[in-house]
Design an enzyme around this catalytic site. Structure first.
Site, short mmCIF file in Angstrom:
data_model
loop_
_atom_site.label_atom_id
_atom_site.label_comp_id
_atom_site.label_asym_id
_atom_site.label_seq_id
_atom_site.Cartn_x
_atom_site.Cartn_y
_atom_site.Cartn_z
N TYR A 127 -14.66 -17.60 5.93
CA TYR A 127 -15.23 -16.51 5.32
C TYR A 127 -16.60 -16.64 5.16
CZ TYR A 127 -10.25 -15.81 3.75
OH TYR A 127 -8.95 -15.63 3.51
N PRO A 184 -2.28 -7.67 -0.43
CA PRO A 184 -1.24 -6.68 -0.93
C PRO A 184 -1.50 -5.25 -1.04
CG PRO A 184 -2.54 -7.80 -2.60
CD PRO A 184 -3.00 -8.32 -1.45
N GLY A 201 -2.91 -3.71 1.64
CA GLY A 201 -2.98 -3.20 2.84
C GLY A 201 -4.36 -3.12 3.27
#
Length: 340
Positions: free
Chosen positions: A62, A211, A213
């Site tokens: 990241y 969670p 999407g």
């Protein structure tokens, strides 16, 4: 914020760390979702701790390590209050920005953990994940190398991401696996083919990432080209583009109706659904939604106190099967690609 979320213990047995039933995914602070207000992001981390959200999840990929570096001051200030998770295995090449390699070899693992420890400013990582699996490297080598880190005190617990049920069992036989992190939401349920059952059987905690999407389940997006900034990677994700986006947006009607009945938001209903997978499948579930705003953090945490009825769960059941488009443009590194 005075109401703290409930807690659960990660992994099989009683040796795993205790965390809030919802964790925090830090990825979007540094990359992928457009520009970040760093002051607001730091305030959001404080809000997480106030709410009892104590599992803080990052990865070396990241921001090419920038996310771990950003978290370092928070880690230093609250090291005994949080459970710190990071990940290795996805290799980036500065000369090829779009390149994503996967490495699970022992030398790479040892190099990666030292980098993460340095950037995070800590001596020990509470939960160390293999971010993606390279099937050409046996678990005896990769998980064996991770187990050496536990023996040396550099890592406390091991995790895997995007593996199938048979792969989880194979890895667990080399060294106990505490958590399995994979995408799981109303829109993404391929993990239910084998991974969920294996995790339940072994007592491995399931940590659903995305969670919501990647935000689609909030109902805030209809056209990626108009609704998202040029630097937002979702502009290139199959579910967010063209006719797929239009079809998927239409699937949210039952989510909105259920949200209205609870006086909640669509995002809270989507998170409540993920949280209730614990009772449905008989395992511990700790989703890790990400946000850069204190208000959204409070909204997400409040979802842990929503219980959906059997009728509401039944209304949501068909959605994943109707979703248009894959999770990624290239699904080859996901567990779905290796399911029999």
């Amino acid at each position: 914020m005075t109401d703290r979320i409930d807690t659960v213990r990660l992994g099989p047995g009683q040796d795993g760390p205790e965390v809030g039933v919802q964790g925090f995914g830090a990825m979007g602070i540094s990359e992928f979702y457009g520009d970040t207000d760093e002051a607001a992001a730091r305030d959001t981390l404080d809000a997480a701790l106030e709410a009892g959200v104590t599992l803080i999840d990052t990865a070396d990929i990241y921001g090419n390590g920038a996310n771990e570096e950003f978290l370092a001051p928070f880690v230093a200030a609250h090291r005994d209050e949080i459970v710190l998770a990071t990940k290795f295995a996805i290799e980036r090449d500065p000369e090829r920005p779009a390149h994503r390699g996967v490495r699970n070899d022992r030398a790479y693992i040892r190099k990666s953990v030292e980098g993460s420890l340095r950037r995070l400013g800590t001596d020990t990582i509470d939960l160390y994940y293999m971010h993606r699996r390279d099937p050409s490297v046996p678990f005896a080598e990769s998980v064996g190398a991770m187990a050496e880190l536990v023996a040396e005190g550099k890592v406390r617990h091991l995790g895997l991401s995007e593996v199938t049920g048979p792969e989880l069992r194979e890895a667990h036989a080399v060294h106990p696996i505490t958590a399995l992190q994979s995408e799981w939401s109303l829109f993404s349920r391929d993990v239910e083919r084998s991974a969920v059952a294996a995790a339940a059987e072994l007592g491995v905690t399931f940590v659903p990432y995305s969670p919501l999407g990647r935000g689609f389940l909030t109902g805030a997006f209809a056209d990626a080209g108009k609704d998202l900034s040029p630097s937002d990677f979702r502009r290139f994700q199959p579910r967010f583009t063209g006719e797929n986006a239009e079809r998927n947006a239409a699937l949210l009607d039952p989510v909105r109706k259920i949200a209205a009945a609870h006086g909640a938001t669509p995002a809270q209903i989507a998170l409540a659904w993920v949280q209730q997978r614990a009772a449905v499948h008989g395992l511990t579930v700790v989703p890790i939604p990400g946000t850069r705003k204190r208000s959204r953090l409070a909204e997400n945490a409040a979802a842990t106190r929503i219980t959906l009825t059997d009728a509401e769960l039944a209304a949501l059941e068909p959605l994943a099967g109707l979703v248009a488009g894959d999770r990624y443009p290239d699904m080859s590194s996901t567990s779905a690609a290796r399911e029999v």
